[in-house]
Scaffold this active site. Structure first.
Site, PDB file in Angstrom:
ATOM      1  N   CYS A   9       0.813  -1.221   0.000  1.00 26.88           N
ATOM      2  CA  CYS A   9       0.000   0.000   0.000  1.00 26.88           C
ATOM      3  C   CYS A   9       0.844   1.268   0.000  1.00 26.88           C
ATOM      4  O   CYS A   9       0.319   2.370  -0.124  1.00 26.88           O
ATOM      5  CB  CYS A   9      -0.948   0.018   1.185  1.00 26.88           C
ATOM      6  SG  CYS A   9      -2.206  -1.236   1.050  1.00 26.88           S
TER       7      CYS A   9
ATOM      8  N   HIS B 248      -9.565   3.166  -2.419  1.00 25.81           N
ATOM      9  CA  HIS B 248      -8.226   2.615  -2.183  1.00 25.81           C
ATOM     10  C   HIS B 248      -7.723   1.777  -3.364  1.00 25.81           C
ATOM     11  O   HIS B 248      -7.595   0.560  -3.262  1.00 25.81           O
ATOM     12  CB  HIS B 248      -8.269   1.782  -0.898  1.00 25.81           C
ATOM     13  CG  HIS B 248      -6.934   1.224  -0.467  1.00 25.81           C
ATOM     14  ND1 HIS B 248      -5.727   1.807  -0.791  1.00 25.81           N
ATOM     15  CD2 HIS B 248      -6.628   0.122   0.269  1.00 25.81           C
ATOM     16  CE1 HIS B 248      -4.749   1.094  -0.281  1.00 25.81           C
ATOM     17  NE2 HIS B 248      -5.260   0.063   0.361  1.00 25.81           N
TER      18      HIS B 248
HETATM   19  C1  CAA Z   1      -3.492  -4.185   0.786  1.00 24.00           C
HETATM   20  C2  CAA Z   1      -2.602  -3.770   1.832  1.00 24.00           C
HETATM   21  O1  CAA Z   1      -1.378  -3.936   1.700  1.00 24.00           O
HETATM   22  C3  CAA Z   1      -3.119  -3.166   3.126  1.00 24.00           C
HETATM   23  C4  CAA Z   1      -4.517  -2.618   3.064  1.00 24.00           C
HETATM   24  O2  CAA Z   1      -4.771  -1.502   2.696  1.00 24.00           O
HETATM   25  S1  CAA Z   1      -5.746  -3.661   3.478  1.00 24.00           S
HETATM   26  C5  CAA Z   1      -7.176  -3.035   2.621  1.00 24.00           C
HETATM   27  C6  CAA Z   1      -7.364  -3.697   1.281  1.00 24.00           C
HETATM   28  N1  CAA Z   1      -8.719  -3.463   0.804  1.00 24.00           N
HETATM   29  C7  CAA Z   1      -9.772  -4.197   1.256  1.00 24.00           C
HETATM   30  O3  CAA Z   1      -9.618  -5.105   2.055  1.00 24.00           O
HETATM   31  C8  CAA Z   1     -11.126  -3.815   0.753  1.00 24.00           C
HETATM   32  C9  CAA Z   1     -12.176  -3.928   1.863  1.00 24.00           C
HETATM   33  N2  CAA Z   1     -13.528  -3.738   1.336  1.00 24.00           N
HETATM   34  C10 CAA Z   1     -14.203  -4.705   0.665  1.00 24.00           C
HETATM   35  O4  CAA Z   1     -13.649  -5.759   0.378  1.00 24.00           O
HETATM   36  C11 CAA Z   1     -15.618  -4.444   0.244  1.00 24.00           C
HETATM   37  O5  CAA Z   1     -15.878  -3.047   0.226  1.00 24.00           O
HETATM   38  C12 CAA Z   1     -16.656  -5.162   1.193  1.00 24.00           C
HETATM   39  C13 CAA Z   1     -16.310  -6.630   1.290  1.00 24.00           C
HETATM   40  C14 CAA Z   1     -16.585  -4.518   2.576  1.00 24.00           C
HETATM   41  C15 CAA Z   1     -18.052  -4.962   0.616  1.00 24.00           C
HETATM   42  O6  CAA Z   1     -18.028  -5.488  -0.680  1.00 24.00           O
HETATM   43  P1  CAA Z   1     -19.329  -6.114  -1.380  1.00 24.00           P
HETATM   44  O7  CAA Z   1     -20.186  -6.762  -0.337  1.00 24.00           O
HETATM   45  O8  CAA Z   1     -18.827  -6.936  -2.516  1.00 24.00           O
HETATM   46  O9  CAA Z   1     -20.083  -4.832  -1.861  1.00 24.00           O
HETATM   47  P2  CAA Z   1     -20.500  -4.445  -3.354  1.00 24.00           P
HETATM   48  O10 CAA Z   1     -21.316  -5.545  -3.948  1.00 24.00           O
HETATM   49  O11 CAA Z   1     -19.261  -3.995  -4.099  1.00 24.00           O
HETATM   50  O12 CAA Z   1     -21.406  -3.161  -3.094  1.00 24.00           O
HETATM   51  C16 CAA Z   1     -22.701  -3.264  -2.506  1.00 24.00           C
HETATM   52  C17 CAA Z   1     -23.101  -1.882  -2.021  1.00 24.00           C
HETATM   53  O13 CAA Z   1     -22.322  -1.523  -0.866  1.00 24.00           O
HETATM   54  C18 CAA Z   1     -21.563  -0.339  -1.136  1.00 24.00           C
HETATM   55  N3  CAA Z   1     -20.244  -0.570  -0.556  1.00 24.00           N
HETATM   56  C19 CAA Z   1     -19.325  -1.511  -0.910  1.00 24.00           C
HETATM   57  N4  CAA Z   1     -18.255  -1.432  -0.114  1.00 24.00           N
HETATM   58  C20 CAA Z   1     -18.498  -0.418   0.757  1.00 24.00           C
HETATM   59  C21 CAA Z   1     -17.758   0.132   1.819  1.00 24.00           C
HETATM   60  N5  CAA Z   1     -16.526  -0.350   2.126  1.00 24.00           N
HETATM   61  N6  CAA Z   1     -18.293   1.152   2.520  1.00 24.00           N
HETATM   62  C22 CAA Z   1     -19.521   1.645   2.192  1.00 24.00           C
HETATM   63  N7  CAA Z   1     -20.281   1.153   1.184  1.00 24.00           N
HETATM   64  C23 CAA Z   1     -19.772   0.128   0.473  1.00 24.00           C
HETATM   65  C24 CAA Z   1     -21.503  -0.226  -2.661  1.00 24.00           C
HETATM   66  O14 CAA Z   1     -21.325   1.127  -3.062  1.00 24.00           O
HETATM   67  C25 CAA Z   1     -22.849  -0.781  -3.049  1.00 24.00           C
HETATM   68  O15 CAA Z   1     -23.830   0.227  -2.826  1.00 24.00           O
HETATM   69  P3  CAA Z   1     -25.132   0.329  -3.785  1.00 24.00           P
HETATM   70  O16 CAA Z   1     -25.869  -0.970  -3.581  1.00 24.00           O
HETATM   71  O17 CAA Z   1     -25.840   1.525  -3.242  1.00 24.00           O
HETATM   72  O18 CAA Z   1     -24.587   0.491  -5.170  1.00 24.00           O
END
Ligand code: CAA
Length: 399
Positions: free
Chosen positions: A88, A345
């Site tokens: 990251c 992100h």
């Molecule tokens: C990588 C490194 O080295 C270190 C790091 O930074 S670790 C971080 C790496 N990144 C992550 O782990 C990502 C974490 N987040 C996620 O995986 C996903 O956001 C989640 C699993 C939390 C949800 O995903 P999902 O269930 O597949 O949601 P998705 O089908 O995309 O969206 C459904 C709805 O929720 C919303 N939504 C999705 N993620 C959201 C979030 N994080 N916050 C708010 N709303 C969200 C979407 O906008 C969508 O809204 P609408 O129905 O109004 O359009």
């Protein structure tokens, strides 16, 4: 003795694409979007750039791990270009390369670009197989939310507070990010969300609910850097933003290998920030820093980071959060652009996106989000997991 880079390099221009689900764009399109803005801001032609660094994290290229994807997308004039990857911190790593290239005197003007096109790959925080362009990516036993959730359980255990109290503070962090993101036209998640809705959201990895997690986004951000003297010769107007410090600290295995790390803080953030404050000449970060952009991959990460950066006493970060210390109107506004949580992100772009916000704020061009005359800002990335990670801390200023 090494003297560091303080005030040797200035930012000539910056750009940032709109973040979000950019199904209509390729990674090349996203880079062109942020690059066009940065070139216009810098007021130079593309052929004035001497060298480039390119940060990207997740995807393997058909071209190997070279920077050819950057030089061909931007039609850079056959200059030296290097791809870097440091989880990251990849965007900040690209910036570090460009800044060090200029500070060393090897180049007059250099470009740092970060990009990630995550939505196409299926990348996300849930435990499932994901698809890279050419390679399958497979995290069978650990997820990012699951790993960072352990910050929360370790924090309550160490400081003797109850999980409900901590959850309330985490909800405040997420509420603030959504408030800030709603004022940012380039942010991915722009809806305002109440604390009640945040606390009632579906669980992703206990105690992290949906709104405690950052989004999965596409985007790019970039910076064109030069020396302060060249910036002046080029007729740069408005406040000149210089780089005060860029420091990295990487885990060496001690967190997992020895038994004196209890999982309630990030060791590398403490080390990188100490070095960054020393290089920038900062003695009292809470009083001296006007704003910070930190790696809020999850709400608990932001809360813990406030302590690790010395902006709250150990065990008191949750109180400081609830007191509004890090709100847009607070003592040290944090993630005023919406943060990873709401700006999004796209991993390789994130460090440069943070620098972009600090740059806008220091130059007074942050529109509806503009703070009152800030002079010193900090960015922080934490790549990997709490027990093994890459941390970068950078400081930018106009003074
Ligand atoms: C990588 C490194 O080295 C270190 C790091 O930074 S670790 C971080 C790496 N990144 C992550 O782990 C990502 C974490 N987040 C996620 O995986 C996903 O956001 C989640 C699993 C939390 C949800 O995903 P999902 O269930 O597949 O949601 P998705 O089908 O995309 O969206 C459904 C709805 O929720 C919303 N939504 C999705 N993620 C959201 C979030 N994080 N916050 C708010 N709303 C969200 C979407 O906008 C969508 O809204 P609408 O129905 O109004 O359009």
């Amino acid at each position: 003795m090494a003297e560091g880079i303080r005030d040797k390099v200035a930012i000539l221009g910056m750009g940032c694409s709109r973040f979000g689900e950019r199904w209509d764009c390729s990674a090349e399109d996203l880079m062109v979007e942020s690059f066009a803005e940065a070139l216009a801001d810098a007021g130079i032609e593309r052929d004035r750039i001497d060298a480039a660094w390119f940060g990207m994290s997740v995807d393997e290229h058909g071209l190997g791990k070279s920077a050819l994807s950057l030089t061909t997308a931007l039609r850079l004039p056959n200059i030296a270009a290097t791809r870097v990857e440091n989880m990251c911190a990849s965007g900040t790593e690209a910036l570090r390369g460009a800044v060090y290239g200029v500070a060393s005197g090897a180049y007059d003007i250099a470009l740092a670009m970060g990009v990630e096109k995550l939505k196409d790959t299926g990348y996300g925080g849930l435990p499932e197989r994901t698809k890279g362009t050419f390679e399958d990516l497979w995290f069978p036993s650990v997820t990012a939310p699951g790993s960072f959730a352990q910050f929360a359980s370790a924090y309550v255990a160490r400081h003797g507070i109850d999980m409900d109290g901590l959850k309330e503070a985490m909800a405040h962090v997420s509420w603030k990010s959504h408030e800030n993101g709603s004022r940012n036209p380039k942010a991915h998640l722009r809806a305002r969300v109440s604390k009640e809705k945040i606390l009632a959201a579906p669980m992703i990895a206990y105690p992290l609910g949906l709104y405690d997690c950052c989004g999965v986004s596409d985007g790019s951000a970039c910076a064109i850097v030069t020396t302060p003297a060249i910036a002046e010769r080029l007729g740069r107007t408005g406040p000149l933003v210089t780089v005060k410090s860029i420091q990295l600290a990487l885990s060496n295995g001690s967190e997992v290998g020895y038994d004196n790390w209890d999982g309630s803080y990030a060791l590398t953030t403490r080390l990188a920030s100490e070095r960054a404050y020393r290089e920038a000449g900062i003695r009292d970060p809470r009083r001296e820093l006007d704003l910070v952009e930190v790696h809020d991959c999850f709400s608990i990460t932001e809360l813990v980071t406030m302590e690790d950066l010395g902006l709250a006493e150990p065990g008191q970060g949750w109180r400081a959060v609830l007191d509004g210390t890090f709100d847009s109107s607070g003592e040290v506004p944090c993630n005023i652009d919406g943060g990873l949580k709401c700006f999004g992100h796209p991993i390789g772009a994130t460090g440069l996106r943070m620098a972009y916000e600090i740059y806008q704020q220091l130059r007074g061009t942050a529109a509806d989000r503009q703070l009152n005359a800030p002079r010193l800002g900090l960015t922080h990335n934490l790549g990997g997991y709490p027990n093994k990670n890459v941390c970068s801390v950078s400081i930018f200023g106009t003074c």
